[in-house]
Design a protein around this motif. Structure first.
Motif, PDB file in Angstrom:
ATOM      1  N   ASP A 288       0.828  -1.172  -0.198  1.00 52.01           N
ATOM      2  CA  ASP A 288      -0.199  -0.122   0.067  1.00 52.01           C
ATOM      3  C   ASP A 288       0.923   1.211  -0.034  1.00 52.01           C
ATOM      4  N   GLN A 289       1.970   1.247   0.876  1.00 53.47           N
ATOM      5  CA  GLN A 289       2.813   2.245   0.703  1.00 53.47           C
ATOM      6  C   GLN A 289       3.429   2.627  -0.628  1.00 53.47           C
ATOM      7  N   ILE A 290       3.753   1.601  -1.359  1.00 51.78           N
ATOM      8  CA  ILE A 290       4.402   1.705  -2.885  1.00 51.78           C
ATOM      9  C   ILE A 290       3.252   2.496  -3.565  1.00 51.78           C
ATOM     10  N   ILE A 291       2.077   1.689  -3.441  1.00 54.37           N
ATOM     11  CA  ILE A 291       0.936   2.186  -4.463  1.00 54.37           C
ATOM     12  C   ILE A 291       0.819   3.815  -4.028  1.00 54.37           C
ATOM     13  N   LYS A 292       0.693   4.162  -2.717  1.00 58.91           N
ATOM     14  CA  LYS A 292       0.453   5.538  -2.217  1.00 58.91           C
ATOM     15  C   LYS A 292       1.512   6.610  -2.835  1.00 58.91           C
ATOM     16  N   ASN A 293       2.823   6.173  -2.686  1.00 57.17           N
ATOM     17  CA  ASN A 293       3.961   7.288  -3.158  1.00 57.17           C
ATOM     18  C   ASN A 293       4.483   6.879  -4.515  1.00 57.17           C
ATOM     19  N   GLY A 294       5.101   7.591  -5.054  1.00 56.29           N
ATOM     20  CA  GLY A 294       5.857   7.461  -6.168  1.00 56.29           C
ATOM     21  C   GLY A 294       5.757   8.621  -7.211  1.00 56.29           C
ATOM     22  N   VAL A 295       6.087   8.363  -8.412  1.00 55.57           N
ATOM     23  CA  VAL A 295       6.142   9.330  -9.660  1.00 55.57           C
ATOM     24  C   VAL A 295       5.526   8.474 -10.675  1.00 55.57           C
ATOM     25  N   PRO A 296       4.198   8.821 -11.348  1.00 56.99           N
ATOM     26  CA  PRO A 296       3.618   7.941 -11.924  1.00 56.99           C
ATOM     27  C   PRO A 296       3.759   8.271 -13.696  1.00 56.99           C
ATOM     28  N   GLN A 297       4.499   9.372 -14.057  1.00 57.47           N
ATOM     29  CA  GLN A 297       4.678   9.792 -15.515  1.00 57.47           C
ATOM     30  C   GLN A 297       5.875   9.471 -16.103  1.00 57.47           C
ATOM     31  N   ASN A 298       6.531   8.432 -15.311  1.00 54.74           N
ATOM     32  CA  ASN A 298       7.714   7.920 -16.066  1.00 54.74           C
ATOM     33  C   ASN A 298       7.988   6.556 -15.663  1.00 54.74           C
ATOM     34  N   ASN A 299       9.213   6.059 -15.905  1.00 54.58           N
ATOM     35  CA  ASN A 299       9.728   4.802 -15.581  1.00 54.58           C
ATOM     36  C   ASN A 299       9.574   4.296 -14.140  1.00 54.58           C
ATOM     37  N   TRP A 300       9.175   5.205 -13.180  1.00 51.05           N
ATOM     38  CA  TRP A 300       8.995   4.655 -11.844  1.00 51.05           C
ATOM     39  C   TRP A 300       7.299   3.903 -11.901  1.00 51.05           C
ATOM     40  N   ASN A 301       6.800   4.143 -12.843  1.00 53.16           N
ATOM     41  CA  ASN A 301       5.417   3.515 -12.785  1.00 53.16           C
ATOM     42  C   ASN A 301       5.608   2.141 -12.900  1.00 53.16           C
ATOM     43  N   LEU A 302       6.371   1.701 -13.870  1.00 51.79           N
ATOM     44  CA  LEU A 302       6.773   0.369 -14.200  1.00 51.79           C
ATOM     45  C   LEU A 302       7.404  -0.254 -13.028  1.00 51.79           C
ATOM     46  N   HIS A 303       8.560   0.380 -12.427  1.00 50.00           N
ATOM     47  CA  HIS A 303       9.346  -0.073 -11.410  1.00 50.00           C
ATOM     48  C   HIS A 303       8.373  -0.512 -10.264  1.00 50.00           C
ATOM     49  N   GLN A 304       7.553   0.387 -10.044  1.00 49.34           N
ATOM     50  CA  GLN A 304       6.653   0.262  -8.835  1.00 49.34           C
ATOM     51  C   GLN A 304       5.738  -1.115  -9.135  1.00 49.34           C
ATOM     52  N   ALA A 305       5.013  -0.928 -10.191  1.00 55.33           N
ATOM     53  CA  ALA A 305       4.369  -2.131 -10.506  1.00 55.33           C
ATOM     54  C   ALA A 305       4.935  -3.610 -10.464  1.00 55.33           C
ATOM     55  N   LYS A 306       6.257  -3.759 -10.649  1.00 59.48           N
ATOM     56  CA  LYS A 306       6.779  -4.848 -10.716  1.00 59.48           C
ATOM     57  C   LYS A 306       6.993  -5.244  -9.298  1.00 59.48           C
ATOM     58  N   ILE A 307       7.327  -4.401  -8.265  1.00 56.61           N
ATOM     59  CA  ILE A 307       7.345  -4.653  -7.065  1.00 56.61           C
ATOM     60  C   ILE A 307       6.001  -4.989  -6.261  1.00 56.61           C
ATOM     61  N   ILE A 308       5.088  -3.947  -6.655  1.00 60.92           N
ATOM     62  CA  ILE A 308       3.722  -4.377  -6.269  1.00 60.92           C
ATOM     63  C   ILE A 308       3.134  -5.565  -6.542  1.00 60.92           C
ATOM     64  N   LEU A 309       3.460  -6.187  -7.725  1.00 63.86           N
ATOM     65  CA  LEU A 309       2.762  -7.274  -8.342  1.00 63.86           C
ATOM     66  C   LEU A 309       3.366  -8.646  -7.887  1.00 63.86           C
TER      67      LEU A 309
END
Length: 922
Positions: A288-309
């Motif tokens: 939930d913390q990883i979903i809550k924070n971050g930067v969506p408009q660049n490659n962060w979104n992909l990196h976050q998604a890989k960890i979350i999933l």
């Protein structure tokens, strides 16, 4: 490897979540607004990420039979066996080296912007420590495990070796000065525990499970009491922090936790089922913390998604949890839900890709990485679910096929922004071939085999030694290339000009290899960009001589923020010593005012002349800037670049404009037009003093001379004995108010690995010429001619001189270029639609060139004009446009992008728009 995969039928469950994620991406182009359905065949047992319990025997057989598998397993044993054995007699040794709040048992973490501040609160158990700083740069080193003090929780900080001192003595240091060392120690220990969990599952040796569990439980129990870090500054960092790191994209230890938990789960179920609810809750909070924070408009979104999933896939189904937040919830969140800092992948793809050309909206290094990650996702999804989502993602084919457009003629990629020079990765093409083969798509396979073999033919048949990692057991089989499918032609993938407006990048190129020519212009639009105005990369004789210097250091280091990301580090023009704007995610593009040929055109044009004309509004000083760059090829091995840079403040009051050019080489000399050395004297005029950029104080050994005459600079790349030395000669038109500086700039950090350079370019000063125009530089523009050459061939340009417009138009540029071959070129550049005249030649074109060979063959080029007139030929059009007229061996050849009238010997004829072809005037 082929037989093992066939025998095991192992599907890479580690990326199941990733596969589903791609489903989201695919439908973004399927013009469907329906919710993306979740997969229905999710594995219920453990393990499930890489392999299932049913497939265990097949893996054991493979390890027994295959040498490579034995070696991988032995490597894992070699890494962990000593620790596991010690754990039997000393179960606290490894556990005590975890970086925890052992004594204070703190629950609350406070950061002061990008640095750790302190912790408070008290849990009933030791808790996990937070990393020391967002910037990982530190003089302190990560100690070996045996050198870590057990249960280290001391008010003095951490006890670490100081690498900056002789003997690297251990010292107490505040966590804020330790970079990522705290996190790295924990990640190493969790990695060992993960490996032990795998060995226990594979070999049923309980001592491995005990070792793994003791570490895992202590860490997860401590993490269960940890709260979200609090930024005392209440700033941007508050939107980025995870539970262990300043940036949620660096929470990769959660991936290792998920892998550990996956293999250890059967043991936990049997021995410690009472803890499962706590483990799952902790993983969910972390996710939930990883979903809550971050930067969506660049490659962060992909990196976050890989960890979350990955974390989500070790959870149970929604129905097992009171809040109904299990696997399906988190997968659905990534696929179908867009929140402030975690976009659905549909929105992510739609935001980032230019649907006209397949370019991702970041600097080249990051753009290529995103495309590679996405093709991996598509291929993995296809293998896992036997479902090909590529037809729903047509942009991916374009995204892969455009990658060669990043290449210089020597095979290195462009490197503006936070990028590095290097070869093009063949992995995205590899993925496309695998997808085609699995789905019997011969057309797609043929197409991407042709592209792949351009970059990977030398890799065929090579067997890479597998790393001693768990993932090596589950790697994909080697790619099998159909020998009937031939290598492609690079010209099918690169074009003479290419324009990507979503990153404000334009490239011109001619030829291949050592004698090829290329110039790349970029502004600052997209992510990981620098404040660089109209920046230029320039190629010559096998090397990117006028290269970008890279990012120099970490993004938070002063040398990056104050120099490498700023105007003076680039080949550009800075106004009044203050030009700057936000680097990283930037919104400052140039406007493409003219180009030849049209971007992406593959045939029907004259191949020996290109140009681009761009306009940029420099925001800091509100200055108009215009850069016109042309490539003129004069022979198979010869050619030159024309660079005309105009710059002026809209509100006037111009103090000075500085034209920076950096070139590779061990030596640089500055000369007059005749080649005589100029006497430059030490100068303090170019520095921070006076209210200018800090960047200027990073440069040194500054010398200057004021002059009005023409001048030259020459860089020499001194190659090893037996090889041609490589040169770049820069001729610049002199003018009233001009001052020339020779400068040493910080080293070029843009090259990695085997870059083919004969000196340590990353340590040597980057030799720089700066031309300062006191006052405006619009009517007194920077006019340059660049010629790369080698020691054996020498220069092909014999002499360059300038001339004025007989109509006295302001800002006009006229050049007379004489070549050793006998060829003579006249170059014209006008502004404000003025007509310029020189002898029997007149034009109102933004750019015009008349090239006359010794044998009287002639080429007339009119760029963005309506008239070009010589003694014998006249080009006229009603509409502004580009026209090429060549008279060769008594015949006329024409390419006109607008309707034109051609007059020769008193006869005129109208011609409709047409590609380069032979014409007659009747």
């Amino acid at each position: 490897m082929i037989t093992i995969i066939k025998r095991l039928k192992i599907k890479s469950r580690a990326v199941i979540c990733t596969y589903v994620l791609i489903g989201c991406i695919s439908l973004s182009f399927a013009q469907s607004t329906e919710k993306i359905p979740l997969p229905t065949n999710l594995e219920q047992g453990y393990p499930r990420l890489y392999i299932t319990q049913d497939e265990k025997k097949d893996l054991q057989k493979t390890i027994k039979k295959e040498t490579w598998a034995k070696e991988v397993l032995q490597g894992i044993h070699d890494r962990i066996d000593t620790h596991v054995k010690r754990h039997q007699s000393d179960p606290e040794w490894m556990v005590s080296r975890l970086q925890m709040h052992w004594k204070t048992k703190a629950t609350n973490i406070y950061v002061n912007g990008v640095n750790y501040s302190h912790a408070d609160g008290e849990a009933p158990v030791p808790t996990v420590r937070f990393v020391g700083a967002r910037d990982y740069t530190t003089p302190y080193g990560k100690p070996n495990l045996e050198d870590i003090l057990p249960y280290m929780d001391d008010p003095r900080g951490l006890y670490l070796p100081n690498r900056s001192k002789e003997g690297k003595p251990f010292e107490w240091v505040h966590p804020a000065k330790t970079g990522r060392i705290i996190y790295s120690i924990n990640e190493e220990i969790i990695g060992l525990a993960r490996d032990a969990a795998f060995i226990n599952w594979l070999e049923n040796e309980e001592e491995y499970a005990k070792f793994s569990f003791d570490i895992f439980h202590k860490y997860m129990e401590g993490m269960s009491y940890r709260s979200e870090p609090i930024d005392l500054l209440n700033g941007h960092i508050q939107t980025l922090v995870g539970f262990t790191n300043f940036q949620v994209i660096h929470e990769n230890v959660l991936i290792e936790i998920a892998e550990l938990y996956d293999f250890l789960h059967p043991y936990i179920e049997a021995k410690y089922p009472q803890h499962i609810a706590m483990y799952d809750k902790t993983i969910k909070r972390w996710t939930d913390q990883i979903i809550k924070n971050g930067v969506p408009q660049n490659n962060w979104n992909l990196h976050q998604a890989k960890i979350i999933l990955k974390a989500a896939m070790v959870l149970q189904d929604d129905r097992f949890y009171e809040d109904k937040k299990g696997r399906e919830y988190y997968i659905d969140y990534i696929l179908n839900v867009t929140s402030a800092r975690q976009w659905s992948l549909t929105k992510f793809m739609d935001y980032g890709y230019d649907k006209e050309n397949g370019v991702w909206a970041e600097c080249p290094g990051y753009s290529m990485g995103v495309t590679k990650d996405l093709t991996h996702f598509v291929e993995d999804f296809n293998n896992t679910f036997d479902h090909n989502i590529l037809p729903y993602m047509p942009i991916m084919e374009d995204a892969v096929k455009m990658l060669p457009q990043y290449l210089f003629p020597n095979g290195q990629t462009v490197a503006f922004g936070d990028s590095y020079y290097g070869p093009l990765s063949s992995e995205p093409m590899n993925d496309m071939i695998r997808i085609a083969q699995k789905n019997n798509n011969v057309e797609l396979e043929v197409e991407f085999t042709a592209l792949y073999r351009l970059f990977a033919d030398n890799e065929e048949g090579q067997k890479k030694k597998q790393r001693a990692n768990i993932s090596s057991f589950f790697a994909s089989k080697p790619l099998e290339i159909n020998p009937k499918y031939k290598k492609g032609n690079l010209d099918d993938y690169v074009t003479q000009t290419f324009y990507a407006p979503n990153v404000s990048w334009h490239v011109q190129r001619m030829g291949k290899g050592k004698n090829g020519m290329m110039v790349s212009l970029n502004a600052s639009l997209g992510n990981h960009m620098h404040a660089n105005g109209i920046n230029m990369e320039l190629y010559g004789k096998g090397l990117v001589q006028g290269s970008d210097p890279g990012k120099g250091a970490g993004y938070l280091q002063p040398v990056y923020l104050e120099f490498y990301s700023q105007f003076p580090a680039h080949n550009t023009v800075m106004v009044d010593g203050v030009s700057s704007y936000t680097e990283m995610l930037s919104y400052h593009a140039f406007d493409l005012m003219g180009q030849y040929p049209i971007s992406g055109q593959k045939e029907g044009y004259y191949k020996d002349i290109t140009y681009s004309d761009v306009y940029f509004l420099e925001p800091e000083t509100r200055s108009d800037q215009s850069r016109l760059v042309s490539i003129v090829k004069t022979g198979e091995e010869t050619g030159y670049y024309v660079d005309i840079f105009r710059s002026k403040k809209q509100r006037k009051g111009d103090k000075f404009h500085d034209y920076y050019y950096h070139n590779l080489g061990q030596t640089m000399k500055v000369m007059d037009a005749d080649g005589n050395p100029l006497t430059l004297l030490p100068s303090e005029e170019m520095g921070f003093a006076g209210g200018h950029l800090y960047a200027l104080d990073y440069m040194w050994d500054k010398k200057s001379v004021k002059l009005e005459g023409d001048y030259q600079a020459e860089w020499k790349i001194d190659m090893p004995d037996g090889e041609d030395d490589i040169f770049m000669n820069l001729w610049m038109k002199g003018t009233e108010g001009r001052e020339v500086f020779s400068i040493k700039s910080p080293p070029n950090k843009g090259f990695k690995g085997n870059h083919g350079l004969p000196y340590d370019v990353d340590k040597a000063p980057y030799l720089t010429l700066t031309a300062r125009q006191h006052g405006e530089a619009w009517e007194h523009p920077f006019v340059s001619v660049y010629e790369p050459f080698t020691s054996s061939k020498g220069k092909s340009i014999e002499k360059i001189s300038s001339f004025e417009d007989q109509n006295n138009s302001k800002g006009f540029v006229g050049l007379n270029i004489t070549h050793t071959s006998g060829r003579k070129d006249l170059v014209f550049s006008t502004v404000n639609n003025q007509t310029a005249t020189y002898g029997e030649v007149s034009t109102n074109a933004t750019y015009a060139l008349i090239g006359t060979e010794k044998n009287e063959n002639v080429v007339l080029f009119m760029g963005n004009g309506t008239q070009l007139k010589t003694k014998d030929l006249v080009i006229a059009s009603v509409e502004k446009g580009n026209v090429v007229l060549e008279q060769k061996d008594g015949k006329l050849y024409l390419h006109n992008e607008v309707p034109v009238s051609i007059t020769q010997n008193g006869k005129s004829q109208q011609f409709k728009v047409g590609g380069f072809r032979a014409v007659d005037i009747e």
